[in-house]
Design an enzyme around this catalytic site. Structure first.
Site, mmCIF file in Angstrom:
data_model
loop_
_atom_site.group_PDB
_atom_site.id
_atom_site.type_symbol
_atom_site.label_atom_id
_atom_site.label_comp_id
_atom_site.label_asym_id
_atom_site.label_seq_id
_atom_site.Cartn_x
_atom_site.Cartn_y
_atom_site.Cartn_z
ATOM 1 N N ASP A 13 0.857 -1.192 0.000
ATOM 2 C CA ASP A 13 0.000 0.000 0.000
ATOM 3 C C ASP A 13 0.899 1.251 0.000
ATOM 4 O OD1 ASP A 13 -2.450 1.282 0.088
ATOM 5 O OD2 ASP A 13 -2.745 1.051 2.240
ATOM 6 N N HIS A 14 0.294 2.441 -0.145
ATOM 7 C CA HIS A 14 1.025 3.725 -0.196
ATOM 8 C C HIS A 14 2.506 3.643 0.152
ATOM 9 C CE1 HIS A 14 -2.660 6.108 -0.315
ATOM 10 N NE2 HIS A 14 -3.173 5.132 0.431
ATOM 11 N N ASP B 62 3.256 6.062 -4.155
ATOM 12 C CA ASP B 62 2.437 7.221 -3.810
ATOM 13 C C ASP B 62 3.309 8.471 -3.860
ATOM 14 O OD1 ASP B 62 0.953 9.243 -2.767
ATOM 15 O OD2 ASP B 62 0.379 8.210 -0.923
ATOM 16 N N GLU C 243 -1.174 7.101 -7.402
ATOM 17 C CA GLU C 243 -2.219 8.030 -6.922
ATOM 18 C C GLU C 243 -2.047 9.427 -7.503
ATOM 19 O OE1 GLU C 243 -2.851 7.983 -2.645
ATOM 20 O OE2 GLU C 243 -3.195 10.144 -2.618
ATOM 21 N N THR D 183 -13.289 2.380 4.854
ATOM 22 C CA THR D 183 -13.962 2.246 6.153
ATOM 23 C C THR D 183 -14.982 3.365 6.365
ATOM 24 O OG1 THR D 183 -12.026 1.205 7.119
ATOM 25 C CG2 THR D 183 -13.596 2.192 8.673
#
Ligand code: 13P
Length: 284
Positions: free
Chosen positions: A82-83, A104, A134, A211
């Protein structure tokens, strides 16, 4: 099955108008929950690791856990970083056996973001690994990356067009108003912007900040091309509440394995709920 990249599973998801859940794991138990729940629901799945989680456990243990779990699962399983802003960590993940990575560079000016993302695509493609990048800046807190409301901004349509023409990513994460962490009020999702960006190409889109979004928001975003949905905070809560709730109900028991089982069950409920919401069950 051996590990797969996210490329094919996301193309199928975009075409089939459902989304693959990308779940941030914390340890072996939570990784096991994600893979086993996906297997039970016959869903392709993305196991996601934050940079912090990778540095906490080390590269090799994470890859050995996921390889063993994916072998036993008859569903497509990807392991995704992730990132990440640090090219050396991305390179170490690629060398260690991750099947997908995210660069990212969204805090950089467009040209720099493009150049860094191109560099990662070149590095990853050589190993058959997929890349997410991103544009715009997604607000909220994701591990060590914290973007306050003033700095968060949507991805521009023209900028997205330029980015997608210049960087051949497998998954594009435009900022569209969602945020990492818990939403303070009603999230303001820029559906029109998402639609315009989605029309630019067939590249599957990632929805960050999953979320706390409603079923309605998920459905609209999926219909507009979001094929990967990230869930992290909900799993952090399930991880800790699973522990606390069990401990509160049996404060004198002190049996670690039953606590791990309680955490497993709390996490499983969260993962299963999202897979069903995203419509990726029975899609293998
Ligand atoms: P949440 O923490 O809001 O679920 O977002 C997860 C995410 O987008 C990770 O990149």
């Amino acid at each position: 099955m051996s590990l797969v990249s996210i490329t094919e599973m996301l193309i199928k998801a975009r075409e089939g108008k459902y989304a693959v859940g990308a779940f941030n794991i914390l340890d072996y138990n939570s990784m096991r929950v994600v893979v086993e729940t996906a297997r039970e629901l016959q869903a392709p799945v993305i196991v996601q690791t934050s940079e912090k989680t990778v540095l906490f456990w080390g590269f090799k243990p994470i890859v050995s856990w996921i390889k063993e779990l994916a072998e036993d699962a008859n569903v497509p399983v990807a392991i995704h970083l992730d990132h990440c802003k640090d090219l050396s960590i991305i390179k170490n993940c690629i060398d260690a056996g991750w099947s997908s990575v995210m660069i990212d560079a969204s805090s950089r000016p467009l040209e720099e973001n493009i150049a860094l993302s191109q560099q990662v695509v070149k590095m990853a493609k050589f190993h058959g690994i997929s890349v997410e990048a991103e544009l715009g800046e997604i607000g909220g807190i994701e591990e060590d990356i914290s973007i306050n409301e003033e700095n968060a901004h949507l991805a521009g349509v023209e900028q997205s067009k330029i980015f997608l023409e210049k960087v051949k990513v497998d998954c594009f994460a435009p900022a569209i108003g969602t945020a990492h962490g818990l939403y303070k009020g009603e999230p303001k999702i820029a559906f029109d912007r998402l639609k315009e960006i989605s029309l630019l190409s067939d590249t599957p889109l990632a929805l960050h900040g999953g979320t706390g979004l409603s079923e309605d928001v998920f459905k609209k975003c999926i219909a507009l091309g979001c094929s990967k949905i990230n869930i992290s905070t909900q799993l952090k809560y399930a991880f800790i509440d699973g522990f606390l709730n069990y401990y509160k109900s049996k404060p004198t028991e002190y049996n670690p394995l039953t606590i791990l089982k309680a955490q497993y069950n709390a996490l499983k409920q969260a993962v299963a709920e999202n897979i069903m919401l995203f419509g990726s069950n029975q899609k293998v």
